[in-house]
Design a protein around this motif. Sequence first.
Motif, short mmCIF file in Angstrom:
data_model
loop_
_atom_site.label_atom_id
_atom_site.label_comp_id
_atom_site.label_asym_id
_atom_site.label_seq_id
_atom_site.Cartn_x
_atom_site.Cartn_y
_atom_site.Cartn_z
N ILE A 58 -0.05 -5.17 25.19
CA ILE A 58 -0.31 -4.88 26.61
C ILE A 58 -1.32 -5.91 27.08
CG2 ILE A 58 -1.17 -3.19 28.26
CD1 ILE A 58 -0.54 -1.04 26.06
N GLY A 59 -0.95 -6.74 28.03
CA GLY A 59 -1.87 -7.74 28.54
C GLY A 59 -1.66 -9.11 27.94
N LYS A 60 -1.64 -9.20 26.60
CA LYS A 60 -1.51 -10.47 25.90
C LYS A 60 -2.49 -11.49 26.46
CE LYS A 60 3.20 -9.72 24.44
NZ LYS A 60 4.57 -10.20 24.42
N GLU A 61 -3.78 -11.19 26.24
CA GLU A 61 -4.83 -12.04 26.82
C GLU A 61 -6.11 -11.93 26.01
OE1 GLU A 61 -5.17 -10.35 30.74
OE2 GLU A 61 -5.76 -8.42 29.95
N ILE A 62 -6.88 -13.02 26.03
CA ILE A 62 -8.20 -13.03 25.42
C ILE A 62 -9.16 -12.52 26.49
CG2 ILE A 62 -10.04 -14.44 24.43
CD1 ILE A 62 -7.81 -16.37 23.47
N VAL A 63 -9.92 -11.48 26.15
CA VAL A 63 -10.76 -10.83 27.16
C VAL A 63 -12.25 -10.96 26.90
CG1 VAL A 63 -8.95 -9.20 27.85
CG2 VAL A 63 -10.51 -8.60 25.98
N GLY A 64 -12.64 -11.44 25.71
CA GLY A 64 -14.05 -11.55 25.43
C GLY A 64 -14.34 -12.14 24.08
N ILE A 65 -15.62 -12.17 23.76
CA ILE A 65 -16.10 -12.74 22.50
C ILE A 65 -16.91 -11.67 21.76
CG2 ILE A 65 -17.65 -14.47 21.48
CD1 ILE A 65 -16.99 -16.27 23.90
N MET A 66 -16.72 -11.64 20.45
CA MET A 66 -17.52 -10.75 19.61
C MET A 66 -18.10 -11.54 18.44
SD MET A 66 -14.47 -8.30 18.28
CE MET A 66 -12.97 -9.02 17.63
N ARG A 67 -19.10 -10.96 17.82
CA ARG A 67 -19.80 -11.57 16.68
C ARG A 67 -19.53 -10.73 15.44
NH1 ARG A 67 -24.40 -11.69 18.84
NH2 ARG A 67 -24.46 -13.90 19.29
N ILE A 68 -19.38 -11.42 14.31
CA ILE A 68 -19.24 -10.71 13.03
C ILE A 68 -20.65 -10.28 12.61
CG2 ILE A 68 -18.43 -10.84 10.65
CD1 ILE A 68 -16.26 -11.23 12.99
N ARG A 69 -20.87 -9.00 12.50
CA ARG A 69 -22.20 -8.49 12.13
C ARG A 69 -22.27 -8.01 10.69
NH1 ARG A 69 -24.22 -3.52 15.33
NH2 ARG A 69 -24.71 -2.54 13.36
N GLU A 70 -21.11 -7.71 10.09
CA GLU A 70 -21.05 -7.33 8.69
C GLU A 70 -19.84 -8.00 8.06
OE1 GLU A 70 -21.34 -3.16 7.58
OE2 GLU A 70 -22.30 -2.75 9.51
N THR A 71 -20.05 -8.63 6.91
CA THR A 71 -18.94 -9.31 6.24
C THR A 71 -18.01 -8.29 5.59
OG1 THR A 71 -20.31 -9.62 4.29
CG2 THR A 71 -20.26 -11.43 5.88
N ALA A 72 -16.93 -8.81 5.05
CA ALA A 72 -15.86 -7.97 4.51
C ALA A 72 -16.34 -7.02 3.41
CB ALA A 72 -14.74 -8.85 3.96
N THR A 99 -4.84 -15.66 29.56
CA THR A 99 -3.56 -15.08 29.18
C THR A 99 -2.80 -15.96 28.19
OG1 THR A 99 -2.30 -16.16 30.94
CG2 THR A 99 -3.36 -14.03 31.48
N LEU A 100 -1.88 -15.34 27.49
CA LEU A 100 -1.02 -16.07 26.57
C LEU A 100 -0.27 -17.17 27.31
CD1 LEU A 100 0.16 -16.43 23.75
CD2 LEU A 100 1.84 -14.65 24.31
N GLU A 101 0.17 -16.88 28.52
CA GLU A 101 0.89 -17.88 29.32
C GLU A 101 0.01 -19.09 29.62
OE1 GLU A 101 4.14 -18.13 29.87
OE2 GLU A 101 4.23 -16.34 28.62
N GLN A 102 -1.27 -18.85 29.94
CA GLN A 102 -2.19 -19.96 30.20
C GLN A 102 -2.37 -20.80 28.93
OE1 GLN A 102 -5.30 -17.22 31.80
NE2 GLN A 102 -5.72 -18.93 33.17
N ILE A 103 -2.48 -20.13 27.79
CA ILE A 103 -2.65 -20.84 26.52
C ILE A 103 -1.41 -21.68 26.24
CG2 ILE A 103 -2.86 -20.53 24.02
CD1 ILE A 103 -4.62 -18.01 24.74
#
Length: 140
Positions: A58-72, A99-103
């Motif tokens: 639904i959407g197929k879009e990048i909406v933000g940025i997140m940070r990895i706070r705990e490794t695997a 959007t995916l289309e923009q990419i």
Amino acid sequence: MSGKQHYWLMKSEPDVYSFSRLLKEGHAFWDGVRNHTAKLNLMAMKKDDLAFFYHSNIGKEIVGIMRIRETAHPDPSDETGRFVQVGVEPVKEFAQSVTLEQIKSTPELAEMILLKQSRLSVQPVRIEEWKIIEKMGAAS
């Protein structure tokens, strides 16, 4: 081991877990991954790496940025004990989703794994791609 930061793209269906929910909760565990390539990508993540949050289906879009706070570490939702999860926290919501289309229509992004292996839920992003998409998302 290199202290170099790496960049990722992580997909979630917004009706299952959305970026707005991550913003509200402040942090989450990225669990439920059951693909071995995606698992290897989760295992390669380092604390403070950055990841694009991509709304899939639904959407197929990048909406933000997140940070990895705990490794695997082991994913408790996996009864087999083979899969892992990472801890994430929001960094910022894009002013304008990408959007995916923009990419697809941006020649400099033609080699993105998102376009080459469209079903892979956790994937690396090259720094050049990251900078282009981050600039696109900051546009208002």
